[in-house]
Design a protein around this motif. Structure first.
Motif, PDB file in Angstrom:
ATOM      1  N   LEU A  64       0.848  -1.185   0.000  1.00  0.00           N
ATOM      2  CA  LEU A  64       0.000   0.000   0.000  1.00  0.00           C
ATOM      3  C   LEU A  64       0.884   1.235   0.000  1.00  0.00           C
ATOM      4  CD1 LEU A  64      -2.696   1.541   0.388  1.00  0.00           C
ATOM      5  CD2 LEU A  64      -2.430   1.165   2.860  1.00  0.00           C
ATOM      6  N   LYS A  65       0.712   2.074  -1.009  1.00  0.00           N
ATOM      7  CA  LYS A  65       1.412   3.353  -1.092  1.00  0.00           C
ATOM      8  C   LYS A  65       0.371   4.433  -0.858  1.00  0.00           C
ATOM      9  CE  LYS A  65       5.101   5.901  -2.080  1.00  0.00           C
ATOM     10  NZ  LYS A  65       6.406   5.792  -1.423  1.00  0.00           N
ATOM     11  N   PRO A  66       0.306   5.015   0.334  1.00  0.00           N
ATOM     12  CA  PRO A  66      -0.749   5.995   0.619  1.00  0.00           C
ATOM     13  C   PRO A  66      -0.712   7.208  -0.290  1.00  0.00           C
ATOM     14  CG  PRO A  66       0.226   5.198   2.648  1.00  0.00           C
ATOM     15  CD  PRO A  66       1.088   4.698   1.538  1.00  0.00           C
TER      16      PRO A  66
ATOM     17  N   LEU B 207      -1.620  -1.117  -4.280  1.00  0.00           N
ATOM     18  CA  LEU B 207      -2.685  -0.136  -4.142  1.00  0.00           C
ATOM     19  C   LEU B 207      -2.094   1.222  -3.804  1.00  0.00           C
ATOM     20  CD1 LEU B 207      -5.717   0.633  -3.934  1.00  0.00           C
ATOM     21  CD2 LEU B 207      -5.601  -0.041  -1.518  1.00  0.00           C
ATOM     22  N   GLU B 208      -2.461   2.236  -4.580  1.00  0.00           N
ATOM     23  CA  GLU B 208      -2.176   3.637  -4.259  1.00  0.00           C
ATOM     24  C   GLU B 208      -3.477   4.291  -3.810  1.00  0.00           C
ATOM     25  OE1 GLU B 208      -0.702   5.853  -7.538  1.00  0.00           O
ATOM     26  OE2 GLU B 208       1.173   4.753  -7.706  1.00  0.00           O
ATOM     27  N   LEU B 209      -3.382   5.165  -2.816  1.00  0.00           N
ATOM     28  CA  LEU B 209      -4.564   5.919  -2.403  1.00  0.00           C
ATOM     29  C   LEU B 209      -4.641   7.280  -3.079  1.00  0.00           C
ATOM     30  CD1 LEU B 209      -4.820   5.156   1.419  1.00  0.00           C
ATOM     31  CD2 LEU B 209      -5.846   3.949  -0.523  1.00  0.00           C
TER      32      LEU B 209
ATOM     33  N   HIS C 218      -6.728   7.963   8.810  1.00  0.00           N
ATOM     34  CA  HIS C 218      -7.766   6.943   8.921  1.00  0.00           C
ATOM     35  C   HIS C 218      -8.012   6.256   7.577  1.00  0.00           C
ATOM     36  CE1 HIS C 218     -11.189   8.969   6.876  1.00  0.00           C
ATOM     37  NE2 HIS C 218     -10.635  10.087   7.304  1.00  0.00           N
ATOM     38  N   GLU C 219      -7.773   6.983   6.465  1.00  0.00           N
ATOM     39  CA  GLU C 219      -7.919   6.359   5.153  1.00  0.00           C
ATOM     40  C   GLU C 219      -6.820   5.328   4.919  1.00  0.00           C
ATOM     41  OE1 GLU C 219      -9.929   9.954   2.558  1.00  0.00           O
ATOM     42  OE2 GLU C 219      -7.782  10.038   2.978  1.00  0.00           O
ATOM     43  N   ILE C 220      -5.615   5.643   5.367  1.00  0.00           N
ATOM     44  CA  ILE C 220      -4.509   4.697   5.260  1.00  0.00           C
ATOM     45  C   ILE C 220      -4.804   3.456   6.098  1.00  0.00           C
ATOM     46  CG2 ILE C 220      -2.051   4.350   5.671  1.00  0.00           C
ATOM     47  CD1 ILE C 220      -1.694   7.399   5.362  1.00  0.00           C
ATOM     48  N   ALA C 221      -5.247   3.679   7.337  1.00  0.00           N
ATOM     49  CA  ALA C 221      -5.536   2.561   8.228  1.00  0.00           C
ATOM     50  C   ALA C 221      -6.665   1.701   7.683  1.00  0.00           C
ATOM     51  CB  ALA C 221      -5.882   3.080   9.617  1.00  0.00           C
ATOM     52  N   ASP C 222      -7.715   2.325   7.187  1.00  0.00           N
ATOM     53  CA  ASP C 222      -8.849   1.564   6.648  1.00  0.00           C
ATOM     54  C   ASP C 222      -8.412   0.704   5.464  1.00  0.00           C
ATOM     55  OD1 ASP C 222     -10.478   2.693   8.532  1.00  0.00           O
ATOM     56  OD2 ASP C 222     -11.447   4.117   7.164  1.00  0.00           O
TER      57      ASP C 222
END
Length: 228
Positions: A33-35, A62-64, A88-92
């Motif tokens: 995951l790359k925030p 996944l990139e956010l 919180h978006e990263i954690a979710d």
């Protein structure tokens, strides 16, 4: 460690290549995951894609968010008028990936306390929400002891566990300071040395990278390397 955050003492020190090595050595279902990916235009190859290229196509990426300018995420988001990424978006996202994978690697941007939004949120805040350990990637040469000690102190102040430190790029012919740092980095970090990646590891053919990844890492990271 279902979720492992990968951070560093700064930028351009090998976080992505270390992330790829851990993914390749894990032997299970892995997601990266790359925030916030900065400095990359739409459609261009980003850090998460590089992990997949090196570690194998079976790794989920996944990139956010993606911002075109090579700046801190908060600055890059503000300058291009896009929404920042919140802890919180990263954690979710990491928790969702963890339901379908054996290991989720969350690779930060720059160092631990780089800002992700204008309120001052950092990767450390996401790690606290996740209650996840933070693997510290450090440079090899002169000056690394201070930046490593400062980052480790910031982790401890936030109650975050650091399983160890990995040298992101070890030159083929290290100078005196670099050779001494192999011994001194665990002291500065207050955590064991869990890996040493050779300079240029990311330039290897993916098959060669995957074959050699375990030799760079300690057993705690799925490797076979003996550490002093």
């Amino acid at each position: 460690m279902t979720i492992l955050v990968v951070s560093g003492t700064g930028t351009e020190i090998g976080k992505t290549i270390v992330t790829a090595a851990v993914a390749a050595a894990s032997g299970g279902r892995v997601a990266v995951l790359k925030p916030a990916q900065t400095g990359v235009a739409p459609g261009e190859h980003g850090d998460a894609a590089e992990v997949v290229r090196l570690a194998g196509g079976e790794v989920t990426a996944l990139e956010l968010a993606r911002y075109p300018e090579p700046l801190a995420p908060a600055t890059a988001a503000r300058r291009c008028g896009l929404a920042p990424v919140r802890p919180h978006e990263i954690a979710d996202a990491a928790q969702k990936l963890a339901t379908e994978h054996d290991l989720v690697l969350v690779e930060g941007a720059g160092g631990l306390l780089v800002r992700y939004d204008d309120e001052g949120a950092t990767l450390a805040d996401a790690a606290r929400l996740l209650e996840a350990p933070v693997l510290l990637v450090a440079a090899a040469g002169l000056g690394t002891l201070n930046s490593t000690a400062l980052t480790a102190e910031a982790l401890r102040a936030r109650g975050l566990a650091c399983p160890g430190v990995v040298i992101g790029s070890m030159p083929a012919e290290p100078d005196l300071a670099t050779r001494c740092n192999v011994e001194d980095l665990p002291v500065a970090a207050g955590a064991p040395l869990l890996g040493v990646l050779p300079a240029g590891a990311g330039s290897l053919r993916p098959a060669d990278f995957r074959a050699r990844a375990a030799s760079w890492l300690a057993p705690e990271l799925g490797g076979v390397r003996g550490m002093r």
